[in-house]
Design a protein around this motif. Structure first.
Motif, PDB file in Angstrom:
ATOM      1  N   UNK A  60     -58.385 -98.472  72.625  1.00 21.46           N
ATOM      2  CA  UNK A  60     -58.359 -97.031  72.378  1.00 21.46           C
ATOM      3  C   UNK A  60     -58.035 -96.249  73.644  1.00 21.46           C
ATOM      4  N   UNK A  61     -57.808 -96.934  74.758  1.00 21.20           N
ATOM      5  CA  UNK A  61     -57.539 -96.262  76.026  1.00 21.20           C
ATOM      6  C   UNK A  61     -56.030 -96.126  76.236  1.00 21.20           C
ATOM      7  N   UNK A  62     -55.511 -94.875  76.140  1.00 23.30           N
ATOM      8  CA  UNK A  62     -54.058 -94.685  76.245  1.00 23.30           C
ATOM      9  C   UNK A  62     -53.475 -95.202  77.559  1.00 23.30           C
ATOM     10  N   UNK A  63     -54.322 -95.331  78.584  1.00 20.85           N
ATOM     11  CA  UNK A  63     -53.797 -95.812  79.866  1.00 20.85           C
ATOM     12  C   UNK A  63     -53.773 -97.341  79.949  1.00 20.85           C
ATOM     13  N   UNK A  64     -54.383 -97.979  78.966  1.00 19.15           N
ATOM     14  CA  UNK A  64     -54.469 -99.434  79.015  1.00 19.15           C
ATOM     15  C   UNK A  64     -53.235-100.060  78.370  1.00 19.15           C
ATOM     16  N   UNK A  65     -52.652-101.075  78.997  1.00 20.08           N
ATOM     17  CA  UNK A  65     -51.477-101.720  78.389  1.00 20.08           C
ATOM     18  C   UNK A  65     -51.747-102.286  76.997  1.00 20.08           C
ATOM     19  N   UNK A  66     -53.019-102.549  76.675  1.00 18.00           N
ATOM     20  CA  UNK A  66     -53.366-103.058  75.352  1.00 18.00           C
ATOM     21  C   UNK A  66     -53.698-101.954  74.352  1.00 18.00           C
ATOM     22  N   UNK A  67     -53.345-100.732  74.686  1.00 17.09           N
ATOM     23  CA  UNK A  67     -53.586 -99.603  73.781  1.00 17.09           C
ATOM     24  C   UNK A  67     -52.873 -99.845  72.443  1.00 17.09           C
ATOM     25  N   UNK A  68     -53.580 -99.529  71.361  1.00  8.90           N
ATOM     26  CA  UNK A  68     -52.985 -99.651  70.022  1.00  8.90           C
ATOM     27  C   UNK A  68     -52.938 -98.272  69.384  1.00  8.90           C
ATOM     28  N   UNK A  69     -51.752 -97.810  68.963  1.00  6.04           N
ATOM     29  CA  UNK A  69     -51.686 -96.507  68.286  1.00  6.04           C
ATOM     30  C   UNK A  69     -52.511 -96.532  67.003  1.00  6.04           C
ATOM     31  N   UNK A  70     -53.031 -95.362  66.633  1.00  5.51           N
ATOM     32  CA  UNK A  70     -53.941 -95.287  65.496  1.00  5.51           C
ATOM     33  C   UNK A  70     -53.347 -95.904  64.238  1.00  5.51           C
TER      34      UNK A  70
END
Lengths: 309, 309
Positions: A48-58
């Motif tokens: 859920x962290x937009x800065x994290x490369x593993x971010x997943x869009x909702x």
């Protein structure tokens, strides 16, 4: 004038002073502080962290949960209990230990040949009156409290939750909203063959199964109903029914999370496993999170409700 | 102090005075002011009015739209055009007028045997480069503008829109969001048989159809994916494919609306019907709204876009 201004000033100061906020309650209160819980919370934090490369869009935060043995108790399987109770009500002869052939006949007779409305009414009556054979509580109270909290936590973080179960869709849709706040269109399950009758405008269930949403079929149900791999999949050890679904979620282009409920808690629930240990073997091979009911859950069922007059 | 109060007073008066609001644009601007349009607008007005006995709660405002010939042009059927173009690219021999058997082979070869990602790439390339054989515009521009407006209007009034089409789900899900703002999980369609391969973690499409979401099967797809009858159903005259879906919506306990697009506009689109006139006969028998493209639509396609450099 001076009084008005003094009053206004006090109001402004009162509004402007930041309130000392109460700390939000700790997440997953019915889960013990074990590695599994840490893995779940860490996963949510990362994706859920937009800065994290593993971010997943909702729109890609899809989670699929099995039902029987994963989010409620399955000893016995509730739909089977319903079928037997209903068969007796209908005056059918029911053996104490029905064979597979007899049981299939019972299921077909109690689930087909009536309108949706009539079926829903019969299921409702069952849930209103039946008691769990072991716990002697209404079936509604045999859901797993830790799983309710997990599903709510995921929803709070933008997840869309689907049930993917071997139960039939008409049966599960009578309670998915009430028990899990999952609407019918997010219930993927088994179904009978159907025939549409334009004159009566009925979609009739025929006396044969068309799709059994179990094992290697679970990815198919997911593809038809959703069209995306889940990034979280949760199933249970019991009848090898969820290994393909969990594996399928692991093929997501996103970082994913697999959870497998293990029934190892003889004190509070039932201990059971699989003859070939398939689910636990896959969990080890593919590095899934195995949830030990005994160690990872502080509570299994919701607190008992007051009896309603 | 006095100056501050005078300023504050002016601000209060300015805020309190209602702004003269601009009238909202008239709904469905590409629809002529005919009886059909009036029926649509009246329906929406009634079922969204909490004081009206025909009020429908938001969670039951389900609308299903066919795709080919209903919300975009189907002469030719786009998925067929894709299959033939792709087959030629793959070096397959393609007759000028393929037989049904040859066409099936072409479809199977161009839609199975590759990963989802590879397939999506091929479809994207098709949409990026193909021109409609008659109109010589990109396929994206052969959607029906009045239908885009209708679907948007329904969404503005709390409707959830599903596509229910004979097209295959993997094909349609590549463009449903782009063209119609309908996400993949609200696309109900046909599908091939599948086999899940745990080692490669692929859900492979096999060379045979498993479900053909057409005619009497449309209510089945709706039951499996949604579990509720739509209250609005929209299809077209062309190959009898939508009559069961429209009839099915009419069995809702709520007041419902059936719309059938009739291709009677030789000047702007294509004139075609059915040998036995089935769809129009059902429309007459069951009192559905027949949309005359010629009379009810001021415009068929969206205005041409500027060529993108």
């Amino acid at each position: 004038m001076k009084n008005i201004l003094i009053t206004l000033s006090f109001l402004l100061i009162a509004c402007a002073t930041p309130k000392k906020e109460k700390a939000p309650p700790a997440p997953l209160p019915s889960w013990a502080n074990t590695q599994v819980k840490e893995n779940i919370l860490d996963y949510i934090k990362v994706i859920t962290d937009p800065k994290n490369p593993d971010f997943i869009p909702v729109e890609d935060r899809i989670a699929t949960f099995d039902n029987d043995g994963t989010i409620w108790a399955e000893k016995p399987v509730v739909q089977g209990l319903f079928a037997i109770e209903r068969a007796k009500e209908m005056g059918m002869k029911v053996s104490p230990r029905p064979s597979e052939k007899e049981f299939l006949k019972i299921v077909l007779k109690t689930h087909t040949g009536m309108t949706d409305e009539a079926f829903e009414k019969e299921v409702k009556e069952f849930f209103d009156t039946a008691l769990h054979p072991t716990y002697k509580v209404p079936i509604d109270q045999t859901v797993y409290q830790p799983q309710l909290e997990l599903m709510q936590l995921l929803k709070d973080h933008g997840f869309t939750i689907y049930i993917s179960s071997g139960g039939t869709i008409e049966f599960m849709r009578t309670f998915s909203q009430r028990l899990y706040q999952i609407p019918g269109e997010r219930v993927i399950g088994s179904n009978f063959a159907y025939a549409f009758e334009p004159k009566t405008n009925q979609l009739n269930r025929l006396q044969k199964f068309e799709f059994n949403n179990d094992k290697e079929k679970k990815p198919i149900g997911i593809q038809r109903n959703i069209g995306k791999r889940p990034v979280i999949a949760c199933g249970n050890v019991g009848n090898e029914g969820d290994v393909q679904m969990l594996r399928y979620s692991q093929g997501s282009k996103y970082r994913s999370l697999q959870l497998l409920v293990n029934h190892d808690d003889g004190a509070r629930e039932f201990v059971y496993g699989e003859p070939k240990n398939t689910s636990l073997n896959w969990a080890q091979q593919y590095k899934w999170n195995v949830i030990s009911m005994k160690k990872d859950w502080l509570k299994v069922f919701p607190d008992k409700k007051e009896a309603v007059e």
